[in-house]
Design a protein around this motif. Structure first.
Motif, PDB file in Angstrom:
ATOM      1  N   ILE A 192      -0.204  12.884   6.286  1.00 49.47           N
ATOM      2  CA  ILE A 192       0.212  11.539   5.910  1.00 49.47           C
ATOM      3  C   ILE A 192      -0.934  10.541   6.107  1.00 49.47           C
ATOM      4  N   ASP A 193      -1.085   9.643   5.150  1.00 49.50           N
ATOM      5  CA  ASP A 193      -2.101   8.580   5.186  1.00 49.50           C
ATOM      6  C   ASP A 193      -3.516   9.028   4.861  1.00 49.50           C
ATOM      7  N   HIS A 194      -3.703  10.290   4.514  1.00 54.04           N
ATOM      8  CA  HIS A 194      -5.057  10.717   4.175  1.00 54.04           C
ATOM      9  C   HIS A 194      -5.429  10.381   2.733  1.00 54.04           C
ATOM     10  N   GLY A 195      -4.443   9.911   1.958  1.00 49.22           N
ATOM     11  CA  GLY A 195      -4.781   9.378   0.636  1.00 49.22           C
ATOM     12  C   GLY A 195      -4.233  10.132  -0.552  1.00 49.22           C
ATOM     13  N   LYS A 196      -3.196  10.928  -0.339  1.00 51.05           N
ATOM     14  CA  LYS A 196      -2.606  11.699  -1.426  1.00 51.05           C
ATOM     15  C   LYS A 196      -2.107  10.797  -2.555  1.00 51.05           C
ATOM     16  N   SER A 197      -1.308   9.788  -2.216  1.00 48.23           N
ATOM     17  CA  SER A 197      -0.735   8.934  -3.272  1.00 48.23           C
ATOM     18  C   SER A 197      -1.818   8.139  -3.989  1.00 48.23           C
ATOM     19  N   THR A 198      -2.805   7.655  -3.244  1.00 47.82           N
ATOM     20  CA  THR A 198      -3.867   6.871  -3.865  1.00 47.82           C
ATOM     21  C   THR A 198      -4.659   7.752  -4.838  1.00 47.82           C
ATOM     22  N   LEU A 199      -4.931   8.980  -4.433  1.00 43.62           N
ATOM     23  CA  LEU A 199      -5.648   9.889  -5.333  1.00 43.62           C
ATOM     24  C   LEU A 199      -4.812  10.182  -6.577  1.00 43.62           C
ATOM     25  N   ILE A 220     -14.714   8.367   1.889  1.00 42.16           N
ATOM     26  CA  ILE A 220     -16.120   8.395   2.286  1.00 42.16           C
ATOM     27  C   ILE A 220     -16.752   7.006   2.238  1.00 42.16           C
ATOM     28  N   ASP A 221     -15.992   6.008   1.720  1.00 41.95           N
ATOM     29  CA  ASP A 221     -16.484   4.626   1.775  1.00 41.95           C
ATOM     30  C   ASP A 221     -16.423   4.060   3.194  1.00 41.95           C
ATOM     31  N   LEU A 222     -15.621   4.667   4.064  1.00 40.90           N
ATOM     32  CA  LEU A 222     -15.476   4.117   5.417  1.00 40.90           C
ATOM     33  C   LEU A 222     -16.731   4.394   6.247  1.00 40.90           C
TER      34      LEU A 222
HETATM   35  P1  GDP Z   1      -0.730   9.324   1.659  1.00 39.12           P
HETATM   36  O1  GDP Z   1       0.177   9.096   2.816  1.00 39.12           O
HETATM   37  O2  GDP Z   1      -1.542  10.577   1.849  1.00 39.12           O
HETATM   38  O3  GDP Z   1      -0.057   9.277   0.336  1.00 39.12           O
HETATM   39  O4  GDP Z   1      -1.819   8.159   1.732  1.00 39.12           O
HETATM   40  P2  GDP Z   1      -1.976   6.859   0.839  1.00 39.12           P
HETATM   41  O5  GDP Z   1      -2.526   7.196  -0.498  1.00 39.12           O
HETATM   42  O6  GDP Z   1      -0.720   6.075   0.878  1.00 39.12           O
HETATM   43  O7  GDP Z   1      -3.122   6.119   1.645  1.00 39.12           O
HETATM   44  C1  GDP Z   1      -2.967   5.724   2.982  1.00 39.12           C
HETATM   45  C2  GDP Z   1      -3.827   4.515   3.270  1.00 39.12           C
HETATM   46  O8  GDP Z   1      -5.211   4.837   3.140  1.00 39.12           O
HETATM   47  C3  GDP Z   1      -3.560   3.364   2.289  1.00 39.12           C
HETATM   48  O9  GDP Z   1      -3.636   2.166   3.021  1.00 39.12           O
HETATM   49  C4  GDP Z   1      -4.716   3.475   1.310  1.00 39.12           C
HETATM   50  O10 GDP Z   1      -5.055   2.241   0.740  1.00 39.12           O
HETATM   51  C5  GDP Z   1      -5.841   3.981   2.199  1.00 39.12           C
HETATM   52  N1  GDP Z   1      -6.831   4.763   1.436  1.00 39.12           N
HETATM   53  C6  GDP Z   1      -6.584   5.757   0.555  1.00 39.12           C
HETATM   54  N2  GDP Z   1      -7.749   6.241   0.067  1.00 39.12           N
HETATM   55  C7  GDP Z   1      -8.736   5.532   0.642  1.00 39.12           C
HETATM   56  C8  GDP Z   1     -10.163   5.551   0.548  1.00 39.12           C
HETATM   57  O11 GDP Z   1     -10.763   6.321  -0.179  1.00 39.12           O
HETATM   58  N3  GDP Z   1     -10.842   4.671   1.327  1.00 39.12           N
HETATM   59  C9  GDP Z   1     -10.227   3.800   2.151  1.00 39.12           C
HETATM   60  N4  GDP Z   1     -10.990   2.974   2.861  1.00 39.12           N
HETATM   61  N5  GDP Z   1      -8.899   3.743   2.275  1.00 39.12           N
HETATM   62  C10 GDP Z   1      -8.156   4.593   1.526  1.00 39.12           C
END
Ligand code: GDP
Ligand code: MG
Length: 597
Positions: A15-22, A135-137
């Motif tokens: 969770i929060d690793h970025g699945k939905s954003t990807l 990787i932008d972090l």
């Molecule tokens: P999920 O729980 O795996 O679906 O994660 P989300 O896609 O909801 O992302 C969790 C948080 O990480 C959100 O606040 C996103 O904006 C942030 N996030 C996702 N991808 C990146 C990224 O590449 N860089 C940064 N800095 N934040 C990201």
């Protein structure tokens, strides 16, 4: 579509690793959704899913992608439920695709749910492409995380795709990797139809919508199909693909993923994992490994106001329409009146359903102590399932009791390891394994599920300041010395608070319950004894002393508005109270009393 131009995949991540954003970036980067229709977390549809960042139902999207080789590919992304509670559904949706993107936060590394999910993918035979996100972090350390993936998961991470789903960096590389590194599906167009039922849901306009993955053969609108588990036959009214909105589609062949409607009355008539074939010329063999999802955690849900019972029934029936893994039956409690005994796949599932009843249906609920399912081995040789401590028979008929156990995997930074070991030990855990990957420890425990259903996850998060991650699976049943503990308030048993506990823990649990209740129950005009008892034996006792003054007395005399406010507050508070004999117990007492320290 030609098989070699199809790629089916899912994304696995903690969770929060970025699945939905990807997922959003892949949908957007290929023009599947016009920019003006783009909203964040496109695949997570329910409010609760968006808010909590979890996926509850499988979802999918069909993407057209023209690759560097000049060919246009069809990419089907299935977004699998992201939590262990939905484990069986996860494993089904994994079997509907051939590969996975393993997304790991490059500033964090592998977490417990990364592991649980990637094992599901490996079990399903997936090809896996590691993707290092964020990787932008500034804190991103891709080299360390690659090593971490290789150490902990044991797959080659040297070709990981480096991306920032947030800025869009590396997204084209992900699309190319899907096409070049994941295998195409296989299947025979001329064989009898064989399709897997991946998921189903209730749509207010269309009725039940069924998501399928075709293995062999071709399915078309108007076809008559049979569900092999239930034997039911339906005519296909509508066939569509998801982009992610429904788009009508003439036919789906091997390797393709889509949805249909067929005048199916309720989601219960569709079983995730079932095989769908043609009524005429059916396939000889169903897909292997079908098993229905079993509820493992039960609790009672009662309306705070008894007059809301019919409204609660209505709300529960509506929710159940869309969630076949949630079970319910009417229950009567001496103290709480009419309500429902409900079964859930796990704790999160319980919370989600309770949340939805409270928010979407505006119900005020009393939730009784969650209970796991015990096996009662009776002296006459029969075995009974016990879903509710209130139904515990007289001990003279019971030979022994078995409870479910889990294997828990916890990942935690070094400095908190001691706290975690203590927590697990306190909960009757047996350590199975302890390994390190860099500064993080991975520990595995065999634990009774009963000790995890109350507040294990909250405790885990609080003792580690949120740094630990946790995942579990049920391993089996084991005999132990379990007893039913009752709580008596003013000498009346409150059945909603009775629970099964280990005998060795009964005193301390009883003590903490009565101490908490003493604080949670407001004072009355008389003295109230609060007791915990096993059979007839009291193991803990507190006394709530009688109230001396009028509550409004502490507002210095004359301030009328303040006095009025206080009375209003009291009235509002009263709405959430239940009467037990002569005593009123507030709703929060039921939940809070069950939390352990
Ligand atoms: P999920 O729980 O795996 O679906 O994660 P989300 O896609 O909801 O992302 C969790 C948080 O990480 C959100 O606040 C996103 O904006 C942030 N996030 C996702 N991808 C990146 C990224 O590449 N860089 C940064 N800095 N934040 C990201
Ligand atoms: Mg998400």
């Amino acid at each position: 579509t030609e098989l070699n131009l199809i790629r089916n995949f899912s994304i696995v991540a903690h969770i929060d690793h970025g699945k939905s954003t990807l997922a959003d970036r892949l949908i957007q980067g290929t023009g599947t959704v016009a920019d003006r229709d783009m909203k964040a977390q496109l695949l997570d549809s329910m409010d609760i899913e968006r808010e909590r960042g979890i996926t509850i139902k499988a979802n999918s999207v069909r993407i057209d992608y023209t690759a560097k080789d000049g060919q246009t590919y069809v990419l089907n992304l299935i977004d699998t439920p992201g939590h262990v509670d939905f484990g069986y559904e996860v494993s089904r949706s994994m079997r509907a695709v051939e590969g996975s993107l393993l997304v790991v936060d490059a500033s964090q590394g592998v977490e417990a749910q990364t592991l649980a999910n990637v094992y599901q993918a490996l079990d399903a035979g997936h090809e896996i492409v590691p993707v290092l996100n964020k990787i932008d972090l500034p804190a991103a350390d891709p080299e360390r995380v690659k090593e971490n993936i290789e150490d902990v998961i044991g797959i080659d991470a040297s070709d990981s795709v480096m991306i920032s789903a947030k800025t869009g960096l590396g997204i084209p590389d992900v699309l190319e990797a899907i096409v070049t590194r994941l295998p195409a599906p296989t299947g025979d167009r001329n064989a009898p139809l064989k399709a897997m039922l991946v998921d189903s849901w209730y749509d207010a306009y269309l009725g039940v919508v069924v998501m399928i993955r075709v293995m062999d053969g071709v399915i078309k609108k108007g076809d008559r199909v049979k569900m092999m588990q239930t034997g039911a036959v339906y005519g296909i009214d509508k066939l569509a693909v998801l982009r992610p909105k429904m788009v009508d589609w003439p036919e789906l062949g091997p390797g393709e993923i889509g949805v249909f409607t067929a005048s199916i009355k309720q989601v219960r008539d569709t079983r995730v994992g079932d095989t769908i074939t043609h009524e005429r010329k059916p396939t000889a063999e169903a897909l292997p490994g079908f098993k229905p999802a079993q509820p493992v955690v039960f609790c009672g849900l009662f309306p705070v106001d008894a007059a809301d019972f019919e409204a609660l029934r209505d709300a529960i029936e509506k929710l159940a329409l869309n969630d076949a893994s949630f079970s319910y039956e009417m229950e009567t409690s001496a103290a709480l009146g009419f309500g429902f005994r409900c079964g859930f796949l796990g704790l999160l599932h319980l919370e989600v359903i309770r949340d939805r009843l409270e928010r979407e249906y505006d119900m005020d609920l009393i939730t009784t102590a969650p209970s796991v399912v015990y096996h009662l081995h009776m002296k006459d040789g029969t075995v009974r399932d016990l879903h509710n401590p209130a139904d515990m028979p007289d001990l003279t008929y019971v030979d022994h009791i078995e409870e479910p156990r889990i294997k828990a995997t916890i990942m935690v930074p070094d400095e908190y390891l001691g706290d975690i070991l203590k927590l697990c030990q306190d909960r009757r855990g047996v350590q199975l394994n302890l390994t390190y990957a860099g500064q993080r420890a991975m520990v595995e425990y065999d634990l009774p599920l009963n000790e995890v259903v109350f507040d294990f996850y909250d405790r885990l998060k609080s003792v580690t300041k949120g740094y630990a991650s946790f995942d579990y699976q049920i391993t089996g049943y084991q005999e132990d010395y379990l007893v039913k503990m009752s709580i008596l308030v003013n000498d009346e048993p409150v059945d909603a608070l009775s629970m099964m506990v280990h005998r060795d823990r009964a005193e301390s649990r009883g003590r903490s319950m009565v101490e908490k209740l003493k604080d949670l129950i407001p004072r009355h005009m008389f003295k109230i004894p609060i007791q915990a008892a096993i059979g007839g034996r009291v193991v803990a006792r507190e006394t709530l002393s009688a109230m001396r003054k009028d509550v409004t007395a502490k507002c210095y005399g004359g301030d009328a508005t303040r006095k009025k406010k206080l009375l209003e507050k009291q009235k509002a508070g009263k709405k959430k109270m239940r009467q037990f004999g002569k005593v009123e117990i507030p709703q929060e007492a039921f939940i809070n009393a069950l939390k352990m320290d």
